[in-house]
Design a protein around this motif. Structure first.
Motif, PDB file in Angstrom:
ATOM      1  N   SER A   1       1.000  -1.203  -0.033  1.00  0.00           N
ATOM      2  CA  SER A   1       0.036  -0.299   0.632  1.00  0.00           C
ATOM      3  C   SER A   1       0.786   1.261  -0.033  1.00  0.00           C
ATOM      4  N   THR A   2       1.791   1.636   1.191  1.00  0.00           N
ATOM      5  CA  THR A   2       2.763   2.558   0.607  1.00  0.00           C
ATOM      6  C   THR A   2       3.590   2.717  -0.641  1.00  0.00           C
ATOM      7  N   ARG A   3       3.355   1.786  -0.795  1.00  0.00           N
ATOM      8  CA  ARG A   3       3.980   1.086  -3.173  1.00  0.00           C
ATOM      9  C   ARG A   3       3.126   1.850  -3.582  1.00  0.00           C
ATOM     10  N   ALA A   4       1.825   1.193  -3.174  1.00  0.00           N
ATOM     11  CA  ALA A   4       1.073   2.212  -4.579  1.00  0.00           C
ATOM     12  C   ALA A   4       0.563   3.817  -4.609  1.00  0.00           C
ATOM     13  N   LEU A   5       0.672   4.181  -3.427  1.00  0.00           N
ATOM     14  CA  LEU A   5       0.310   5.048  -2.629  1.00  0.00           C
ATOM     15  C   LEU A   5       0.963   6.518  -3.163  1.00  0.00           C
ATOM     16  N   SER A   6       3.340   5.856  -3.459  1.00  0.00           N
ATOM     17  CA  SER A   6       4.226   6.101  -3.441  1.00  0.00           C
ATOM     18  C   SER A   6       3.611   6.941  -5.891  1.00  0.00           C
ATOM     19  N   GLN A   7       3.897   5.547  -6.387  1.00  0.00           N
ATOM     20  CA  GLN A   7       3.453   4.715  -7.756  1.00  0.00           C
ATOM     21  C   GLN A   7       2.711   5.543  -7.855  1.00  0.00           C
ATOM     22  N   LYS A   8       0.991   5.891  -7.356  1.00  0.00           N
ATOM     23  CA  LYS A   8      -0.434   5.784  -7.632  1.00  0.00           C
ATOM     24  C   LYS A   8      -0.300   5.117  -8.731  1.00  0.00           C
TER      25      LYS A   8
ATOM     26  N   SER B   1      -3.966  -3.892  -3.466  1.00  0.00           N
ATOM     27  CA  SER B   1      -3.742  -1.868  -2.960  1.00  0.00           C
ATOM     28  C   SER B   1      -4.131  -1.266  -4.244  1.00  0.00           C
ATOM     29  N   LYS B   2      -5.321  -0.700  -4.082  1.00  0.00           N
ATOM     30  CA  LYS B   2      -4.851   0.566  -5.294  1.00  0.00           C
ATOM     31  C   LYS B   2      -5.356   2.464  -5.043  1.00  0.00           C
ATOM     32  N   TYR B   3      -4.737   2.868  -5.445  1.00  0.00           N
ATOM     33  CA  TYR B   3      -4.498   4.272  -5.426  1.00  0.00           C
ATOM     34  C   TYR B   3      -5.977   4.502  -5.946  1.00  0.00           C
ATOM     35  N   LEU B   4      -6.222   5.818  -4.693  1.00  0.00           N
ATOM     36  CA  LEU B   4      -7.128   6.566  -4.826  1.00  0.00           C
ATOM     37  C   LEU B   4      -6.451   7.839  -4.489  1.00  0.00           C
TER      38      LEU B   4
END
Length: 789
Positions: free
Chosen positions: A578-585, A603-606
């Motif tokens: 989730s940390t990587r999904a957030l940073s990489q969008k 985990s999906k960035y929103l």
């Protein structure tokens, strides 16, 4: 004592369930469900159901929906269903049968009919299971024997013809690829899956007739004379005669196909081939396909009389008709599979490290003057074949070949451009393994030192740098041993693969692009939909380790929950996607554990109302069987197309020893290994009889399974001995797990044998590799536990 059949009764009316149990009596074991959803949940936890009695009209999920779900999961093939309903409309009854119901019983119940139909269905399925097991055992043994004999015969030819194991491997690969592409293009040849397998297997015998050709002609480096070529051509008819002389030919389709291939794999579409000058479809399709595969491999392989052509040149020569005429449809198939063949050719081009090691081994063998010259080539062939077999099972990643004498490692990185693909490293150089942590380096060294000629392979997961971060990678290693130097390994081959992060395909999320700001109310509606698909859906802020929620107005708020608390780690996640999904969008996925279960995590960035966050979607995994320790890959029971029934122990419903031995190399990454032994089991058999012993083993297996996760593997390893494999678990958790298992076994009550009390001895280890060494140590600890208890 006969084991009771287990019947599941699914009906929303308790009275109906009670009536059925009274009618059927106490000779069965019962499981009850109030609705279809509850029934599906029970099946997800325990498939050990012999028969289901299923009502149609129920809340939450009706009987037809249950049948739909059972068809989706293929449970309907293993669990017979009898529909029970007061509905007598013809279309309703027909629908039940179409969806897979075995029988239909109308209410009010006729006790005699209910008992008779239930017993008939149970007897039918019991006989089917018994026959399926017998057939599966026979097929398994037959295929093993066939492959062994064909392998021996084909390698005899290779040995005399100065060809390596590559030739047969390439012929079989190209033959199978061509056949599978052919059946996609046309049904003209009526090729079944069984036909494809038989033709592919028989292709290995295409040159068996060369066994009668003088080696001076077979291995002549120059051009053959007209007389010599005439002799070479006879290998087709000689091979066919060898096959035809087998008296069982007419009874064995494999031999018939092999005979056709041997005789006619040098025929050509225009009639200019040999030995019979057949034209077009006069040539059996099996021989046509093998002929094309043989020509392609002959062009791309180095022979005593020529160098190898590259893939593109070979393809151009075949399509231009320089190697004879072939079926135009097969030529189109060849063009279709060309990318796969090109990949194989590139892979073979990277085998130079392997060949240099073969040269070194050749020198070693030739210096052993006491070895008969006839055996030296055999040693070389075996060493070459061992490397071939290992690398043939791998594609991509980073592959390496280590020579313990020179201490050089030849590395091939298939992810790099050709000019940067090949490197050589010296193990003696302290900077050789700077990418590895000291802990991983010593783990790797210890695992390699622990290999033996009997147990050569192991798998493990190691941390590797990626830009400014680290990631888990899969490492598979096969140690190499010389029969002339049995005291230590002479080298190793292996592959390192980085995890592939594939975005999950969830159509509901299509409207939530990573680059847009989403409306809170819209996301709230999507979350509600997703909760019908996933076990858990939540919003998190991984930078603050917080779980978020959307209120009734769609406003995003932080809760006091720690997002890592769900995983019971006592801190932050070690692999937080989730940390990587957030940073990489972006959207990423992984497999993760709690102490009791295994989950697939997406985990999906929103960005909700301008606030960035991550949506986590979790599904509990029920059928996963792990093949490494860190959750990057797992193996499904049917991943090789084999029936799960092949690998189940019929008495305990655990995995059989065959399952363990079949997937042994894939289980090397198991973090914890335990041996569980039933105490004083012989005394149970002597005192109460063998039927009681069977009941004991069945109930102990059930008790163990009640204490472990769906991702853990329980194998009946011996008569009264079980092997328990944990893909990920600490020593403290393993100790707690053992207490639970011992308590569950101690609490087993046998109404037929009130004086019978059970206990087990358990020995386990964590972090020991290879797996056979872990089993040895676990077994030793188990006996120590038995002596002290």
């Amino acid at each position: 004592m006969k084991t009771k059949a287990k019947i599941m009764i699914v009906d929303d009316a308790e009275m109906n369930r009670e009536i059925l149990m009274v009618i059927l009596g106490d000779e069965y074991e019962y499981v009850q469900a109030e609705n279809g959803r509850q029934a599906i949940h029970i099946l997800q936890q325990d498939m050990n159901i012999d028969l289901m009695l299923l009502d149609i009209n129920m809340p939450e999920m009706n009987g037809f929906q249950v049948l739909d779900r059972m068809n989706t999961f293929h449970w309907i093939n293993d669990i017979p269903v009898i529909m029970i309903s007061s509905e007598e409309k013809k279309d309703v009854i027909e629908r039940a049968y179409i969806l897979g119901a075995e029988d239909y019983i109308s209410r009010p119940f006729d006790a005699f009919i209910v008992r008779r139909r239930v017993q008939n269905i149970l007897n039918l399925y019991a006989n089917q299971k018994r026959l399926m097991q017998m057939v599966a055992d026979q097929i398994y043994e037959k295929e093993e024997n066939n492959n062994l004999l064909i392998g021996i015969l084909s390698h005899v030819v290779e040995f005399r013809n100065s060809e390596s194991g590559e030739h047969i491997l390439h012929i079989r690969t190209a033959t199978e690829l061509l056949l599978r592409r052919l059946v996609q293009k046309t049904d003209e040849y009526h090729l079944s899956e069984s036909d494809i397998v038989m033709i592919t297997t028989a292709s290995a015998l295409h040159d068996i007739g060369k066994i009668s050709i003088p080696e001076s002609i077979l291995n002549k480096p120059g051009k053959l004379t007209r007389e010599e070529f005439s002799i070479i051509k006879t290998h087709t008819t000689i091979g066919a005669d060898i096959i035809n002389q087998m008296t069982t030919k007419m009874e064995k389709p494999l031999l018939r196909i092999a005979g056709e291939i041997c005789r006619w794999h040098h025929e050509r579409w225009d009639g200019h081939g040999y030995p019979d000058g057949l034209i077009g479809e006069q040539i059996p399709i099996a021989a046509q396909v093998v002929a094309l595969a043989d020509v392609y491999d002959a062009l791309t392989s180095k022979r005593c009389y020529k160098d190898a052509y590259d893939h593109e040149t070979a393809l151009d020569m075949i399509l231009a008709g320089e190697c004879g005429a072939f079926n135009p449809l097969l030529l189109k198939c060849l063009q279709d599979i060309a990318p796969r063949l090109r990949m194989d050719a590139q892979y073979d081009a990277g085998d130079s490290p392997y060949r240099s090691e073969a040269d070194r081994l050749t020198t070693e063998i030739m210096n052993k003057t006491e070895i008969p010259s006839s055996e030296r080539s055999q040693y070389m062939l075996e060493s070459m074949q061992e490397r071939m077999n290992f690398f043939a099972s791998l594609k991509g990643g980073i592959q390496f070949d280590y020579d313990s004498v020179s201490r050089l490692v030849n590395v091939t990185n298939w992810d790099e451009p050709p000019q940067y693909r090949y490197t050589v490293k010296n193990v003696a150089d302290t900077n050789c393994f700077t990418c590895l942590s000291q802990k991983d380096f010593h783990r790797l060294k210890d695992a390699l030192d622990a290999t033996t000629p009997e147990n050569r392979e192991f798998s493990m997961s190691i941390m590797m740098p990626k830009e400014n971060e680290y990631e888990w990678c899969d490492l598979r290693v096969h140690s190499l041993w010389s029969d002339l130097s049995p005291e230590h390994y002479i080298g190793a081959v292996g592959q390192l693969v980085r995890p592939q992060e594939v975005s999950a395909d969830i159509p509901i999320l299509d409207g939530l692009a990573e680059s847009d700001t989403a409306d809170g109310m819209a996301v709230k509606a999507i979350v509600d939909q997703l909760r019908k698909i996933f076990d858990i859906v939540r919003l998190v802020d991984p930078t603050a380790n917080a779980v978020l929620e959307l209120d009734h107005n769609g406003t995003l708020r932080k809760t006091d929950q720690h997002c890592a608390a769900f995983w019971e780690t006592g801190g932050n996640c070690t692999n937080c996607i989730s940390t990587r999904a957030l940073s990489q969008k972006t959207m990423l996925n992984k497999l993760e554990f709690t102490k009791t279960d295994m989950y697939y995590v997406v985990s999906k960035y929103l960005c909700i109302n301008g606030t960035p966050c991550v949506m986590e979607m979790l599904s509990k995994m029920n059928e996963g069987r792990w093949i490494d320790a860190n959750g990057t890959r797992f193996l499904l029971d049917k991943s090789r197309g084999e029936s799960r029934k092949l690998f189940l122990d019929p008495l305990t419903a655990t995995y059989s020893r065959r399952y363990f031995e079949t997937y042994l190399t894939h289980m090397e990454g198991m973090e914890c290994v335990e041996i569980i032994d039933v105490n004083q089991f012989k005394q149970v058999n002597d005192t109460y009889g063998h039927p009681a012993g069977d009941v004991v083993l069945r109930d102990i297996a059930a008790a163990i399974k009640s204490c472990i996760r769906s991702s853990d593997i329980l194998v009946r390893y011996g008569g009264d001995e079980f092997l328990l494999l944990f893909p990920k678990m600490s020593e403290n958790d393993m100790a707690e797990k053992n207490k639970r298992i011992k308590a569950a076994v101690a609490n087993i009550v046998f109404t037929e044998y009130p004086t019978l009390h059970l206990s087990v001895s358990i020995g386990g280890v964590c972090g020991v590799h290879p797996i056979m060494e872990a089993i040895r140590q676990a077994d030793k600890r188990m006996y120590e536990n038995k002596r002290t208890s």
